[in-house]
Design a protein around this motif. Structure first.
Motif, PDB file in Angstrom:
ATOM      1  N   ASN A 201       0.825  -1.222   0.000  1.00  0.00           N
ATOM      2  CA  ASN A 201       0.000   0.000   0.000  1.00  0.00           C
ATOM      3  C   ASN A 201       0.854   1.266   0.000  1.00  0.00           C
ATOM      4  N   LEU A 202       2.081   1.144   0.523  1.00  0.00           N
ATOM      5  CA  LEU A 202       2.960   2.307   0.619  1.00  0.00           C
ATOM      6  C   LEU A 202       3.793   2.523  -0.639  1.00  0.00           C
ATOM      7  N   PHE A 203       3.725   1.562  -1.577  1.00  0.00           N
ATOM      8  CA  PHE A 203       4.587   1.651  -2.759  1.00  0.00           C
ATOM      9  C   PHE A 203       3.803   1.385  -4.034  1.00  0.00           C
ATOM     10  N   GLU A 204       2.677   2.071  -4.176  1.00  0.00           N
ATOM     11  CA  GLU A 204       1.878   1.907  -5.393  1.00  0.00           C
ATOM     12  C   GLU A 204       2.590   2.549  -6.578  1.00  0.00           C
ATOM     13  N   SER A 205       2.385   1.988  -7.774  1.00  0.00           N
ATOM     14  CA  SER A 205       2.969   2.558  -8.982  1.00  0.00           C
ATOM     15  C   SER A 205       2.312   3.914  -9.270  1.00  0.00           C
ATOM     16  N   PHE A 206       3.072   4.797  -9.898  1.00  0.00           N
ATOM     17  CA  PHE A 206       2.574   6.154 -10.119  1.00  0.00           C
ATOM     18  C   PHE A 206       3.106   6.725 -11.423  1.00  0.00           C
ATOM     19  N   SER A 207       2.270   7.480 -12.121  1.00  0.00           N
ATOM     20  CA  SER A 207       2.707   8.214 -13.307  1.00  0.00           C
ATOM     21  C   SER A 207       1.995   9.562 -13.330  1.00  0.00           C
ATOM     22  N   PHE A 208       2.720  10.609 -13.711  1.00  0.00           N
ATOM     23  CA  PHE A 208       2.146  11.953 -13.739  1.00  0.00           C
ATOM     24  C   PHE A 208       1.006  12.047 -14.756  1.00  0.00           C
ATOM     25  N   GLU A 209       1.118  11.270 -15.831  1.00  0.00           N
ATOM     26  CA  GLU A 209       0.097  11.323 -16.880  1.00  0.00           C
ATOM     27  C   GLU A 209      -1.258  10.851 -16.375  1.00  0.00           C
ATOM     28  N   ASN A 210      -1.238   9.844 -15.510  1.00  0.00           N
ATOM     29  CA  ASN A 210      -2.493   9.256 -15.027  1.00  0.00           C
ATOM     30  C   ASN A 210      -2.946   9.815 -13.678  1.00  0.00           C
ATOM     31  N   PHE A 211      -2.251  10.846 -13.196  1.00  0.00           N
ATOM     32  CA  PHE A 211      -2.597  11.374 -11.881  1.00  0.00           C
ATOM     33  C   PHE A 211      -3.878  12.194 -11.934  1.00  0.00           C
ATOM     34  N   HIS A 212      -4.736  11.999 -10.915  1.00  0.00           N
ATOM     35  CA  HIS A 212      -5.876  12.899 -10.716  1.00  0.00           C
ATOM     36  C   HIS A 212      -6.400  12.723  -9.300  1.00  0.00           C
ATOM     37  N   PRO A 213      -6.747  13.838  -8.624  1.00  0.00           N
ATOM     38  CA  PRO A 213      -7.334  13.759  -7.281  1.00  0.00           C
ATOM     39  C   PRO A 213      -8.681  13.042  -7.345  1.00  0.00           C
ATOM     40  N   ILE A 214      -9.143  12.545  -6.199  1.00  0.00           N
ATOM     41  CA  ILE A 214     -10.424  11.827  -6.179  1.00  0.00           C
ATOM     42  C   ILE A 214     -11.445  12.462  -5.238  1.00  0.00           C
ATOM     43  N   ALA A 215     -11.036  13.446  -4.432  1.00  0.00           N
ATOM     44  CA  ALA A 215     -11.966  14.136  -3.525  1.00  0.00           C
ATOM     45  C   ALA A 215     -11.248  15.363  -2.984  1.00  0.00           C
ATOM     46  N   PRO A 216     -11.989  16.391  -2.585  1.00  0.00           N
ATOM     47  CA  PRO A 216     -13.427  16.627  -2.758  1.00  0.00           C
ATOM     48  C   PRO A 216     -13.747  16.965  -4.212  1.00  0.00           C
ATOM     49  N   PRO A 217     -15.011  17.184  -4.544  1.00  0.00           N
ATOM     50  CA  PRO A 217     -15.398  17.416  -5.945  1.00  0.00           C
ATOM     51  C   PRO A 217     -14.619  18.541  -6.621  1.00  0.00           C
ATOM     52  N   GLU A 218     -14.364  19.642  -5.893  1.00  0.00           N
ATOM     53  CA  GLU A 218     -13.668  20.783  -6.503  1.00  0.00           C
ATOM     54  C   GLU A 218     -12.198  20.488  -6.786  1.00  0.00           C
ATOM     55  N   ALA A 219     -11.672  19.371  -6.245  1.00  0.00           N
ATOM     56  CA  ALA A 219     -10.257  19.038  -6.444  1.00  0.00           C
ATOM     57  C   ALA A 219     -10.028  18.137  -7.646  1.00  0.00           C
ATOM     58  N   ILE A 220     -11.084  17.496  -8.129  1.00  0.00           N
ATOM     59  CA  ILE A 220     -10.937  16.452  -9.145  1.00  0.00           C
ATOM     60  C   ILE A 220     -10.263  16.957 -10.418  1.00  0.00           C
ATOM     61  N   SER A 221     -10.482  18.210 -10.771  1.00  0.00           N
ATOM     62  CA  SER A 221      -9.903  18.753 -11.999  1.00  0.00           C
ATOM     63  C   SER A 221      -8.514  19.343 -11.792  1.00  0.00           C
ATOM     64  N   MET A 222      -7.988  19.317 -10.575  1.00  0.00           N
ATOM     65  CA  MET A 222      -6.685  19.912 -10.287  1.00  0.00           C
ATOM     66  C   MET A 222      -5.554  19.115 -10.918  1.00  0.00           C
TER      67      MET A 222
END
Length: 479
Positions: free
Chosen positions: A205-226
């Motif tokens: 859980n502490l070492f999930e794969s990550f890429s900037f291209e696929n990044f997106h916030p999931i909450a709150p609603p106003e953050a999702i487009s950040m």
């Protein structure tokens, strides 16, 4: 007859706090309810475990950098009032006053009220009659609806009890602070120990794969487009506010033994100690819950969710007890420290005259404590304290930046003054703090100009008050 004209000796503070006491004030004032809730909010903006941990590390290092700079100022001027004195000496009496004004009317009293209500909320887990849902009084005037609930009354009771304790001497306040700070750290340590031994979590859980291209916030609603940077900045602001109140011990500088050494040490030890607690706590949360699951926890009560997963239904009650211990100790630290600022202002003739007196027996600023307690209780009853905190959240950071910059100002202004402790890493360390903090101040203003503008207005309202007390001071001198 000679005795008739004998001048009564002025009552002064007594230095009774050691290094451990000072460090517990730093840590106890910082650790409130934030560490039990904020990680879930941050995960909504930044659902990447590696960056979540990085946020707490960077926030802790930044806070420690600020503490290192404050250490030089406190060692040079170990006076009651701390930050008020630093700003007064570096810039002008009016700037010092505006800090003290904001501290009294909004920042400190608002925090005290909010933390007292947080205590009451979790007491309601065990005694439902004392929860926010228990409405005692409700009425409406000209479209404005007011609701008084039992949690507000509990909050006032907490403020009253802790104010009374601190009236009876700084040692009594320190004993309560030491007890509850050690207890809250022990509670977090117990959760960590149990989680990693029988929690049945996963290190993956502490070492999930990550890429900037696929990044997106999931909450709150106003953050999702950040985007990534915006989400990182907002999440970091939550961490920085969880680290706030680390400077409280500077307010009580005259009551610390060997302040030239013990206050700088307590600031650094306390901030680094809290960073370690926060980082380990977040690693524990992530070990039990994946970041995306953390972000969606109901009411952001991530510590309760983790405890419930380990202990079952009993977990929520155990965390409620831990939060009650944490908030009670946090409020004690806030209540203990700030009246020393109001005392210093009153001694300068820039506050209510009675606030500048100490109790002849207990050597405490009883009048300042009572004033703070009354105003904090008003904010608790008004229900507007959370809005006041929102309006002036950036003000605390703004004054901190100005205080760290005071290291440069005072070195140029008073180069001959003795400095028993000098800022480590000067000038890089204070510059880094100032630059990063300024980024967040600008971000807050741009992101919410209405709230930050209103917060600035509340601060500037202090200018007429300063003019009034300044004139009153001049009139008193002429009498």
């Amino acid at each position: 007859m000679a005795q008739t004209f004998e001048v009564q000796k002025e009552v002064k503070f007594e230095a009774k706090l050691g290094l451990f006491d000072a460090t517990m004030i730093v840590m106890g004032s910082m650790i409130g309810s934030g560490i039990f809730i904020a990680p879930s909010i941050m995960a909504g903006y930044m659902p990447v475990p590696q960056f979540l941990i990085l946020l707490w590390v960077v926030g802790g290092i930044l806070t420690a950098f600020g503490a290192i700079a404050y250490g030089e100022l406190t060692a040079m001027m170990p006076k009651a009032g701390g930050q008020y004195v630093f700003l007064r000496e570096a810039y002008s009496p009016v700037l010092g006053f505006l800090y003290g004004w904001t501290l009294f009317f909004v920042i400190q009293s608002g925090f005290i009220a909010a933390v007292a209500i947080a205590f009451a909320k979790y007491l309601g887990v065990f005694i439902p009659a004392l929860s926010e849902e228990k409405v005692i009084l409700s009425f409406e005037i000209f479209g404005w609806k007011y609701i008084l609930n039992s949690a507000q009354l509990v909050g006032i009771a907490v403020i009253g009890i802790l104010t009374c304790i601190n009236c009876f001497g700084v040692v009594f306040g320190a004993i309560v602070q030491n007890l509850f700070t050690v207890s809250k750290i022990a509670a977090i340590a117990l959760l960590v120990l149990v989680a990693f031994t029988v929690g049945n979590g996963s290190w993956s859980n502490l070492f999930e794969s990550f890429s900037f291209e696929n990044f997106h916030p999931i909450a709150p609603p106003e953050a999702i487009s950040m985007g990534f940077l915006a989400a990182f900045a907002v999440a970091m602001s939550k961490a920085l506010f969880a680290y706030d109140a680390w400077n409280s011990v500077t307010f009580a500088a005259e009551e610390v033994k060997n302040p030239h050494k013990n206050i700088p040490r307590s600031l650094v030890l306390g901030t680094i100690g809290v960073m370690i607690v926060y980082v380990i706590a977040n690693m524990t949360y992530l070990y039990i819950l994946p970041a995306k699951e953390m972000a969606l926890v109901q009411d952001n009560r991530v510590a309760a969710a983790v405890a419930e997963k380990i202990f079952g239904p009993l977990g929520a009650q155990l965390i409620a007890i831990a939060i009650m211990i944490s908030t009670f100790g946090c409020d004690n630290g806030l209540i203990l420290a700030a009246p020393r600022v109001y005392y210093a202002m009153a001694k300068d003739g820039l506050f209510f005259r009675g606030a500048g007196k100490l109790h002849p027996k207990y050597k405490t600023p009883v009048n300042s404590l009572i004033l703070q307690g009354v105003w904090s209780s008003v904010l608790t009853l008004s229900g507007t304290y959370s809005a006041l905190l929102t309006y002036t959240a950036f003000a605390s950071l703004l004054f901190n930046v100005m205080t760290v910059f005071a290291v440069f100002v005072l070195r140029k202004k008073y180069p001959e003054r003795e400095r028993p402790y000098k800022t480590w890493g000067y000038p890089i360390v204070p510059i880094l703090y100032i630059l990063v903090a300024l980024f967040f101040i600008i971000y807050i203003i741009v992101g919410d100009p209405k709230s930050s503008g209103f917060g600035l207005l509340l601060i500037l309202i202090g200018i007429p008050a300063y003019v009034y007390w300044s004139r009153a001071k001049i009139n008193n001198l002429h009498e």
